[in-house]
Design an enzyme around this catalytic site. Sequence first.
Site, mmCIF file in Angstrom:
data_model
loop_
_atom_site.group_PDB
_atom_site.id
_atom_site.type_symbol
_atom_site.label_atom_id
_atom_site.label_comp_id
_atom_site.label_asym_id
_atom_site.label_seq_id
_atom_site.Cartn_x
_atom_site.Cartn_y
_atom_site.Cartn_z
ATOM 1 N N CYS A 104 0.890 -1.163 0.000
ATOM 2 C CA CYS A 104 0.000 0.000 0.000
ATOM 3 C C CYS A 104 0.922 1.205 0.000
ATOM 4 O O CYS A 104 1.580 1.470 1.004
ATOM 5 C CB CYS A 104 -0.913 0.035 1.220
ATOM 6 S SG CYS A 104 -1.876 1.575 1.257
ATOM 7 N N CYS A 107 -0.514 4.114 2.578
ATOM 8 C CA CYS A 107 -0.511 3.924 4.030
ATOM 9 C C CYS A 107 -0.244 2.457 4.344
ATOM 10 O O CYS A 107 0.885 2.005 4.202
ATOM 11 C CB CYS A 107 -1.806 4.422 4.650
ATOM 12 S SG CYS A 107 -3.301 3.985 3.752
ATOM 13 N N SER A 108 -1.270 1.715 4.747
ATOM 14 C CA SER A 108 -1.004 0.336 5.158
ATOM 15 C C SER A 108 -2.203 -0.565 4.883
ATOM 16 O O SER A 108 -2.454 -1.501 5.637
ATOM 17 C CB SER A 108 -0.650 0.296 6.643
ATOM 18 O OG SER A 108 -1.708 0.874 7.387
ATOM 19 N N CYS A 109 -2.962 -0.300 3.814
ATOM 20 C CA CYS A 109 -4.127 -1.120 3.504
ATOM 21 C C CYS A 109 -3.704 -2.567 3.290
ATOM 22 O O CYS A 109 -2.689 -2.839 2.642
ATOM 23 C CB CYS A 109 -4.843 -0.581 2.268
ATOM 24 S SG CYS A 109 -5.446 1.095 2.517
HETATM 25 FE FE FE Z 1 -3.302 1.986 2.854
#
Ligand code: FE
Length: 196
Positions: A104, A107-109
């Site tokens: 991602c 961010c951190s999906c």
């Molecule tokens: Fe994300």
Amino acid sequence: MTTHHDVREKSPAELRAAALEAELVERGLITPDAVDAVVEVFQDEVGPRNGARMVARAWVDEGYRQRLLADATAAAAELGYGGSEGEHLVAVENTPGVHNVIVCTLCSCYPWPVLGVPPVWYKSPPYRSRVVREPRAVLAEFGLDVPASTEVRVWDSSADVRYLVLPRRPEGTEGLDEAALASLVSRDGMIGVAAV
Ligand code: FE
């Protein structure tokens, strides 16, 4: 894995957790090693087992494999997995000609219902930027050398679409049942930074 992927700011929740851990350690109730071990179990073992069962099912059941590739959200639901952070799941299949890896960049999906909590390095800025620019170099640092003849595809997750890599079934596993096959599948294999 090298440690340079681990450098980042701590969130308020992490700071609270760290304070709680320090308090418990100070009172002699737990050891730091025990906390780390629990976190690692959730990151590497408990969380990703759902995804591993889906991968193993796809390896033994051609109909399930096709449904997984056509609609991974529905294929996850078939096995009872789904919910928040996994609503729009897409499975990408590794073949001799294509190796897939997920990231991602914003961010951190991450597909929580099938892979559990994302590892720290997945959320780190170096991984998020470098795997797009130089995926082969990053994969090599994870110990995965992708042949030059194999295309590397990088899939950028978002709040709308979360990816899951369907690794190639290892050779010599013809005699294994589905549960044994699932035990071969690692979290990193389903992110695409390991072969399986
Ligand atoms: Fe994300």
